[in-house]
Design a protein around this motif. Structure first.
Motif, PDB file in Angstrom:
ATOM      1  N   MET A 176       0.829  -1.251  -0.075  1.00 16.06           N
ATOM      2  CA  MET A 176       0.012   0.196   0.060  1.00 16.06           C
ATOM      3  C   MET A 176       0.825   1.339  -0.113  1.00 16.06           C
ATOM      4  SD  MET A 176      -2.688   1.438   2.882  1.00 16.06           S
ATOM      5  CE  MET A 176      -4.091  -0.066   2.462  1.00 16.06           C
ATOM      6  N   PRO A 177       0.496   2.142  -0.688  1.00 18.82           N
ATOM      7  CA  PRO A 177       1.355   3.490  -0.771  1.00 18.82           C
ATOM      8  C   PRO A 177       1.366   4.115   0.682  1.00 18.82           C
ATOM      9  CG  PRO A 177      -0.015   3.491  -2.493  1.00 18.82           C
ATOM     10  CD  PRO A 177      -0.576   2.477  -1.554  1.00 18.82           C
ATOM     11  N   VAL A 178       2.322   4.569   1.226  1.00 15.85           N
ATOM     12  CA  VAL A 178       2.349   5.133   2.574  1.00 15.85           C
ATOM     13  C   VAL A 178       1.572   6.466   2.427  1.00 15.85           C
ATOM     14  CG1 VAL A 178       4.269   6.589   2.302  1.00 15.85           C
ATOM     15  CG2 VAL A 178       3.854   5.699   4.658  1.00 15.85           C
ATOM     16  N   SER A 183      -3.026  10.086   4.981  1.00 16.05           N
ATOM     17  CA  SER A 183      -4.197  10.691   4.889  1.00 16.05           C
ATOM     18  C   SER A 183      -5.093  10.158   5.872  1.00 16.05           C
ATOM     19  CB  SER A 183      -4.789  10.269   3.357  1.00 16.05           C
ATOM     20  OG  SER A 183      -5.213   9.110   3.171  1.00 16.05           O
ATOM     21  N   TRP A 184      -5.041   8.938   6.479  1.00 21.85           N
ATOM     22  CA  TRP A 184      -5.655   8.450   7.757  1.00 21.85           C
ATOM     23  C   TRP A 184      -5.252   8.846   8.985  1.00 21.85           C
ATOM     24  CZ3 TRP A 184      -5.855   2.588   5.308  1.00 21.85           C
ATOM     25  CH2 TRP A 184      -6.299   2.686   4.218  1.00 21.85           C
ATOM     26  N   ASP A 185      -4.361   8.885   9.033  1.00 21.91           N
ATOM     27  CA  ASP A 185      -3.656   8.934  10.407  1.00 21.91           C
ATOM     28  C   ASP A 185      -2.183   9.359  10.484  1.00 21.91           C
ATOM     29  OD1 ASP A 185      -3.071   8.199  13.130  1.00 21.91           O
ATOM     30  OD2 ASP A 185      -2.740   6.240  12.820  1.00 21.91           O
ATOM     31  N   VAL A 186      -2.111  10.919  10.180  1.00 28.67           N
ATOM     32  CA  VAL A 186      -0.836  11.549  10.287  1.00 28.67           C
ATOM     33  C   VAL A 186      -0.196  11.287  11.475  1.00 28.67           C
ATOM     34  CG1 VAL A 186       0.383  13.685  10.082  1.00 28.67           C
ATOM     35  CG2 VAL A 186      -1.595  13.209   8.471  1.00 28.67           C
ATOM     36  N   TRP A 187      -0.737  11.446  12.768  1.00 35.36           N
ATOM     37  CA  TRP A 187      -0.135  11.235  13.892  1.00 35.36           C
ATOM     38  C   TRP A 187       0.182   9.740  14.472  1.00 35.36           C
ATOM     39  CZ3 TRP A 187      -3.540  15.221  17.272  1.00 35.36           C
ATOM     40  CH2 TRP A 187      -3.136  16.240  16.885  1.00 35.36           C
ATOM     41  N   ARG A 188      -0.228   8.794  13.591  1.00 30.40           N
ATOM     42  CA  ARG A 188      -0.025   7.511  14.156  1.00 30.40           C
ATOM     43  C   ARG A 188      -0.564   7.311  15.410  1.00 30.40           C
ATOM     44  NH1 ARG A 188       0.970   8.130   9.079  1.00 30.40           N
ATOM     45  NH2 ARG A 188       2.546   7.022   7.976  1.00 30.40           N
ATOM     46  N   GLN A 189      -1.878   7.431  15.794  1.00 28.06           N
ATOM     47  CA  GLN A 189      -2.631   7.313  16.690  1.00 28.06           C
ATOM     48  C   GLN A 189      -2.994   6.037  16.974  1.00 28.06           C
ATOM     49  OE1 GLN A 189      -5.006  11.083  18.301  1.00 28.06           O
ATOM     50  NE2 GLN A 189      -5.001  11.512  16.225  1.00 28.06           N
ATOM     51  N   CYS A 212       4.199  -1.020   9.159  1.00 29.56           N
ATOM     52  CA  CYS A 212       3.158  -2.000   9.532  1.00 29.56           C
ATOM     53  C   CYS A 212       1.856  -1.043  10.264  1.00 29.56           C
ATOM     54  CB  CYS A 212       3.553  -2.894  10.518  1.00 29.56           C
ATOM     55  SG  CYS A 212       2.085  -4.201  10.960  1.00 29.56           S
ATOM     56  N   TRP A 213       0.867  -0.889   9.990  1.00 30.30           N
ATOM     57  CA  TRP A 213      -0.066   0.184  10.534  1.00 30.30           C
ATOM     58  C   TRP A 213      -1.463  -0.559  10.523  1.00 30.30           C
ATOM     59  CZ3 TRP A 213      -4.998   1.849   9.017  1.00 30.30           C
ATOM     60  CH2 TRP A 213      -5.204   3.143   9.793  1.00 30.30           C
ATOM     61  N   PRO A 214      -2.246  -0.158  11.629  1.00 31.94           N
ATOM     62  CA  PRO A 214      -1.802   0.615  12.943  1.00 31.94           C
ATOM     63  C   PRO A 214      -0.702  -0.214  13.385  1.00 31.94           C
ATOM     64  CG  PRO A 214      -4.170   0.359  12.716  1.00 31.94           C
ATOM     65  CD  PRO A 214      -3.607  -0.617  11.788  1.00 31.94           C
ATOM     66  N   THR A 215       0.260   0.656  13.972  1.00 35.68           N
ATOM     67  CA  THR A 215       1.462   0.296  14.912  1.00 35.68           C
ATOM     68  C   THR A 215       0.932  -0.989  15.644  1.00 35.68           C
ATOM     69  OG1 THR A 215       2.197   2.647  14.882  1.00 35.68           O
ATOM     70  CG2 THR A 215       3.406   1.159  16.320  1.00 35.68           C
ATOM     71  N   PRO A 216       1.826  -2.170  15.485  1.00 32.13           N
ATOM     72  CA  PRO A 216       1.683  -3.258  16.432  1.00 32.13           C
ATOM     73  C   PRO A 216       1.983  -2.771  17.934  1.00 32.13           C
ATOM     74  CG  PRO A 216       3.004  -3.856  14.548  1.00 32.13           C
ATOM     75  CD  PRO A 216       3.015  -2.453  14.509  1.00 32.13           C
ATOM     76  N   PHE A 217       1.305  -3.204  18.884  1.00 35.25           N
ATOM     77  CA  PHE A 217       1.381  -2.927  20.358  1.00 35.25           C
ATOM     78  C   PHE A 217       1.475  -3.968  21.112  1.00 35.25           C
ATOM     79  CE2 PHE A 217       1.099   0.155  23.530  1.00 35.25           C
ATOM     80  CZ  PHE A 217       2.038   1.502  23.377  1.00 35.25           C
ATOM     81  N   SER A 218       1.881  -5.275  20.635  1.00 37.53           N
ATOM     82  CA  SER A 218       2.238  -6.594  21.332  1.00 37.53           C
ATOM     83  C   SER A 218       3.111  -7.261  20.487  1.00 37.53           C
ATOM     84  CB  SER A 218       0.776  -6.892  21.687  1.00 37.53           C
ATOM     85  OG  SER A 218       0.044  -7.714  20.189  1.00 37.53           O
ATOM     86  N   ASN A 219       3.666  -8.268  21.098  1.00 39.70           N
ATOM     87  CA  ASN A 219       4.341  -9.418  20.582  1.00 39.70           C
ATOM     88  C   ASN A 219       3.318 -10.202  19.590  1.00 39.70           C
ATOM     89  OD1 ASN A 219       5.627 -12.297  21.358  1.00 39.70           O
ATOM     90  ND2 ASN A 219       6.593 -10.960  19.954  1.00 39.70           N
ATOM     91  N   GLN A 220       3.743 -10.138  18.364  1.00 38.34           N
ATOM     92  CA  GLN A 220       2.936 -10.917  17.350  1.00 38.34           C
ATOM     93  C   GLN A 220       3.543 -11.308  16.150  1.00 38.34           C
ATOM     94  OE1 GLN A 220       0.100  -7.190  16.740  1.00 38.34           O
ATOM     95  NE2 GLN A 220      -0.462  -8.665  15.414  1.00 38.34           N
ATOM     96  N   VAL A 221       2.977 -12.198  15.234  1.00 43.92           N
ATOM     97  CA  VAL A 221       3.503 -12.743  14.202  1.00 43.92           C
ATOM     98  C   VAL A 221       2.702 -12.437  12.873  1.00 43.92           C
ATOM     99  CG1 VAL A 221       4.234 -14.773  13.126  1.00 43.92           C
ATOM    100  CG2 VAL A 221       4.555 -14.488  15.573  1.00 43.92           C
ATOM    101  N   PHE A 222       3.396 -12.012  11.707  1.00 44.33           N
ATOM    102  CA  PHE A 222       2.510 -11.893  10.471  1.00 44.33           C
ATOM    103  C   PHE A 222       3.400 -12.779   9.439  1.00 44.33           C
ATOM    104  CE2 PHE A 222       2.689  -7.926  13.014  1.00 44.33           C
ATOM    105  CZ  PHE A 222       1.252  -7.471  12.660  1.00 44.33           C
ATOM    106  N   PRO A 223       2.575 -13.972   9.307  1.00 40.10           N
ATOM    107  CA  PRO A 223       3.182 -14.939   7.969  1.00 40.10           C
ATOM    108  C   PRO A 223       3.252 -14.140   6.702  1.00 40.10           C
ATOM    109  CG  PRO A 223       1.680 -16.091   9.742  1.00 40.10           C
ATOM    110  CD  PRO A 223       1.603 -14.736   9.939  1.00 40.10           C
ATOM    111  N   PHE A 224       3.868 -14.510   5.681  1.00 37.06           N
ATOM    112  CA  PHE A 224       3.906 -13.923   4.445  1.00 37.06           C
ATOM    113  C   PHE A 224       4.556 -14.392   3.521  1.00 37.06           C
ATOM    114  CE2 PHE A 224       8.079 -12.553   5.966  1.00 37.06           C
ATOM    115  CZ  PHE A 224       8.775 -12.548   5.082  1.00 37.06           C
ATOM    116  N   GLU A 225       4.349 -14.456   2.177  1.00 33.00           N
ATOM    117  CA  GLU A 225       5.040 -14.688   1.018  1.00 33.00           C
ATOM    118  C   GLU A 225       5.532 -13.476   0.215  1.00 33.00           C
ATOM    119  OE1 GLU A 225       3.058 -17.654  -1.332  1.00 33.00           O
ATOM    120  OE2 GLU A 225       3.528 -19.255   0.165  1.00 33.00           O
ATOM    121  N   ALA A 226       6.676 -13.537  -0.391  1.00 33.29           N
ATOM    122  CA  ALA A 226       7.165 -12.377  -1.143  1.00 33.29           C
ATOM    123  C   ALA A 226       8.087 -12.954  -2.439  1.00 33.29           C
ATOM    124  CB  ALA A 226       7.956 -11.663  -0.201  1.00 33.29           C
TER     125      ALA A 226
END
Length: 323
Positions: A176-178, A183-189, A212-226
């Motif tokens: 996604m374009p940053v 435009s949604w969350d300039v302050w990253r609230q 990664c948005w919204p900012t992760p706020f706990s220990n967690q995992v994001f599986p992916f392919e690239a």
């Protein structure tokens, strides 16, 4: 390491068992040997350069199945114990009651929503760290957050194919374009409940960087392919990624070898060179069609849920046919 790959193909493009993929056929040394057998006057180093150049051209034609990597992003728990003292135009941050370690290098620091995330470049001591840019706010002693929201996928990653938020149980929007997030969350609230990976500018080392948005706020995992950008072949035993045939690359290099040196060369054969070029172009198209049979990319899907959002949205058939 926040990003872990479960099927790395480097070095030497081999699997965990140390075996070269059968679909790649020859290794680097064998490819050079075949090219120079058509014209022994060719410098092996020049032949190697040809191999890597045409390898790059083939790789850039398509997101080949053999370029896929899978892995997971491991995000740390936020750090906010103690307080910090910051000073205007000073990149160093002093901690009070902190116990910082080198594990925080590369993570993001801020003291409040009206200040941007700044990446930590060095942890000098448990109570002193260095930011990538000078702090821009007034001097103060205050609370702080250190989070992991900028994800460095490494220099061999071209783009993400998909990712999921395993903790919350939904697919992530990728590439996604940053500007959209801005435009949604300039302050990253927004914290927690991450929904997307937005593309940021490359790191100084040339790595693919996302937010990664919204900012992760706990220990967690994001599986992916690239999709990866594999390195050049260098060592004798290096080989191509799976499903990219070595004889295809060799065929194109032979075309160059047969005209190297011009008419003065004992091996000058422009007719066979043209045939080899035509064979290369034809086989690239055949290989792309075979690759599409394994990992279909060249059609508009009809199902509407291939984007990962089952039951939501109009689906890609609509998306690809409407602006």
């Amino acid at each position: 390491m926040p990003v872990v790959y479960t099927n790395p193909l480097h070095p030497n493009q081999v699997s965990f068992g140390g075996k070269q993929a059968p679909s790649t056929q020859s290794n680097f040394r064998e490819m050079i040997g075949e090219i120079t057998s058509w014209n022994p006057n060719i410098d092996p180093m020049l032949a190697g350069k040809w191999i890597n150049n045409y390898y790059r051209k083939v790789i850039d034609l398509r997101s080949w199945y053999g370029l896929k990597l899978r892995g997971q992003v491991n995000v740390m728990q936020p750090v906010n114990n103690g307080q910090v003292t910051v000073q205007f135009n000073n990149p160093q941050v002093t901690g009070i009651g902190t116990n910082w370690t080198a594990a925080l290098i590369g993570k993001q620091f801020r003291t409040g929503f009206t200040f941007p995330y700044q990446t930590i470049t060095n942890v000098i001591s448990p109570t002193l760290l260095q930011l990538e840019t000078p702090f821009g706010g007034p001097g103060a002693t205050t609370g702080y957050q250190i989070v992991e929201c900028y994800i460095d996928f490494g220099s061999n990653i071209k783009r993400l194919l998909w990712a999921v938020n395993q903790q919350q149980g939904w697919p992530m929007e990728v590439n996604m374009p940053v500007q959209t997030i801005n435009s949604w969350d300039v302050w990253r609230q927004s914290l927690g409940w991450s929904t997307c990976f937005a593309v940021r500018s490359a790191t100084p080392g040339g790595s693919y960087l996302t937010e990664c948005w919204p900012t992760p706020f706990s220990n967690q995992v994001f599986p992916f392919e690239a999709y990866q950008q594999p390195p050049n072949l260098v060592e004798d035993d290096d080989s191509l990624v799976p499903w990219i045939s070595s004889d295809l690359i060799v065929t194109r290099c032979i075309a160059d070898a047969l005209v190297k040196g011009g008419r003065k060369s004992d091996y000058y054969d422009p007719m066979t060179s043209r045939e080899k070029k035509a064979e290369f172009n034809e086989r690239v198209m055949e290989m792309a069609m075979a690759d599409n049979d394994m990992d279909q990319q060249d059609v508009t899907w009809d199902y509407g849920f291939e984007e990962g959002r089952i039951g939501f949205g109009p689906g890609s058939t609509y998306g690809q046919s409407h602006d």
